[in-house]
Write an enzyme that holds these catalytic residues in place. Structure first.
Site, PDB file in Angstrom:
ATOM      1  N   ASP A 159     -48.679  55.289 -11.296  1.00 34.33           N
ATOM      2  CA  ASP A 159     -49.240  56.588 -10.914  1.00 34.33           C
ATOM      3  C   ASP A 159     -49.784  56.581  -9.489  1.00 34.33           C
ATOM      4  O   ASP A 159     -50.018  57.649  -8.910  1.00 34.33           O
ATOM      5  CB  ASP A 159     -50.333  57.002 -11.894  1.00 34.33           C
ATOM      6  CG  ASP A 159     -49.764  57.450 -13.231  1.00 34.33           C
ATOM      7  OD1 ASP A 159     -48.553  57.711 -13.310  1.00 34.33           O
ATOM      8  OD2 ASP A 159     -50.538  57.532 -14.211  1.00 34.33           O
ATOM      9  N   LYS A 187     -41.017  59.353 -15.090  1.00 32.82           N
ATOM     10  CA  LYS A 187     -42.346  59.969 -15.191  1.00 32.82           C
ATOM     11  C   LYS A 187     -42.184  61.492 -15.266  1.00 32.82           C
ATOM     12  O   LYS A 187     -41.131  62.003 -15.628  1.00 32.82           O
ATOM     13  CB  LYS A 187     -43.207  59.534 -14.012  1.00 32.82           C
ATOM     14  CG  LYS A 187     -43.331  58.018 -13.835  1.00 32.82           C
ATOM     15  CD  LYS A 187     -44.087  57.359 -14.981  1.00 32.82           C
ATOM     16  CE  LYS A 187     -45.567  57.547 -14.879  1.00 32.82           C
ATOM     17  NZ  LYS A 187     -46.326  56.819 -15.914  1.00 32.82           N
TER      18      LYS A 187
END
Length: 400
Positions: A289, A315
């Site tokens: 992330d 993602k």
């Protein structure tokens, strides 16, 4: 949204509550014996999807208090775009009482679930399909030892660990990415009284989850965007961050230091200050992330950077392609790799950027635009509510 460059970014804000811990605490409260209180949870699109999921499974929610059902019932779960919600809900539905359907938004229906589905089936679960929507017939699992390949997502392991604490299970985790997220799961299990032993990433869990009062810590993931802004343009202090937390994105501290920023860590804060930034080579597989905002830092750093992570294309967007497109529009030389980007730092220019409906791409490009030469336009910014609804309010405190 139109963004014009600012002279500097300086000040301090408080980190919002952690999304990862909020998800886990809600699901453990659903499966616990007795009432729980989840204090200071994150309120965002993703965590509201989880809150609605535990209600659908039979929990009663009264403010911060959660009263679990005797056993989760069959339910229709709409996870929207929350992968954590969908994957843990799928595991819960597998041990629930009745028929369930787990579904989600367009991008989530494209994301992988197969390894988790296959692991649950081997344990005796009845699941139709390997991508959303998934129909599940809840039942007692025949086998309590299960192996899962977590090379695509650590959420597969987290889902099994959470139901394992309800029914008792041996969970053998193979080839996991994002391993710190499994440590977050283990820490939350302990907070809810789960009894387990482990050998590396092999977990042996006794049945039993105890209702408790759990305070959600601050979120390093959300803090990373403003810490990066401090490293690029000034000095930013983020409060409400535990320096001993096991969150994956605590890696922002070492990552910014490696780029050359000044980073100070206190008892409950992290502060980043502008430094002479230089290119780095970094494997982000344990903290994917951070990839978008670290790609932004690399675009301002002198020299060549190579950032990689195995799971980036699975993602909320294909984050390799998304950042390649946007950095190219800023005039940065970037080469797309199968698992990352090669970035030649320079002086980014303004442009029109795409978020690909990915909250972390949106926030990263806002940070990038603050120092760009000229005006920038980001047509879509609503996706930030997935994880950080207060992002723009906090940003104004630092640039106002």
């Amino acid at each position: 949204m139109i963004i014009r460059p600012v002279g500097e970014v300086t000040g301090e804000v408080e980190a919002p509550p952690s999304k990862s811990y909020t998800h886990r605490a809600y699901f453990l409260a659903l499966l616990a014996e007795g009432r729980s209180k989840v204090k200071r949870p994150l309120v965002s699109d993703d965590t509201l999807a989880t809150l609605n999921a535990i209600r659908a499974f039979g929990a009663s929610v009264e403010g911060e208090s959660i009263i679990p059902p005797e056993w989760p019932k069959g339910a229709f779960i709409d996870a929207h775009e929350s992968g954590t919600t969908a994957r843990i809900a799928l595991a819960v539905a597998s041990i629930g009482g009745g028929e369930s359907t787990v579904n989600g938004g367009r991008r989530l229906r494209e994301r992988p679930f197969g390894e988790l589905v296959r692991a649950l089936r081997k344990a005796g679960a009845e699941i139709e399909g390997e991508r959303l929507p998934l129909r599940v017939i809840g039942r007692n699992l025949r086998r309590r030892d299960v192996e899962v390949d977590a090379s695509t997502s650590s959420q597969f392991a987290t889902a099994l660990l959470i139901i394992g604490a309800k029914v008792g299970m041996e969970v053998l985790i193979k080839r996991s990415v994002s391993r710190p997220y499994i440590e977050v799961t283990a820490r939350t299990l302990k907070a809810f009284g789960a009894d387990f032993r482990r050998e590396g990433f092999d977990f042996y869990i006794e049945p039993g989850i105890t209702g408790t009062s759990f305070t959600v810590p601050g979120d390093y993931s959300s803090a990373s965007f403003f810490l990066a802004a401090g490293a690029l343009y000034g000095r930013v202090k983020i409060r409400n961050l535990d320096p001993k937390d096991v969150q994956a994105d605590r890696a922002i501290i070492d990552a910014l230091r490696e780029f050359g920023a000044e980073v100070r860590v206190g008892r409950n804060y992290v502060e980043a200050e502008k430094g002479e930034l230089r290119g780095v080579e970094m494997d982000c597989s344990d903290f994917p992330d951070l990839f978008p905002v670290l790609a932004v830092v690399a675009s301002y750093a002198e020299g060549r950077s190579v950032l990689r992570a195995r799971q980036l294309r699975f993602k909320e967007s294909d984050r390799v392609r998304a950042m390649a497109v946007n950095l190219s529009r800023m005039g940065i030389r970037v080469r797309e790799l199968p698992d990352g980007l090669e970035i030649e730092g320079g002086r980014p220019k303004g442009g029109q950027f795409e978020t690909f409906n990915d909250h972390r791409i949106a926030m990263a490009m806002v940070v990038a635009a603050l120092g760009a030469r000229g005006e920038s336009v980001i047509p879509e910014t609503g996706s930030v509510s997935k994880s950080y609804p207060g992002f723009f309010n906090d940003l104004r405190r630092l640039v106002g």
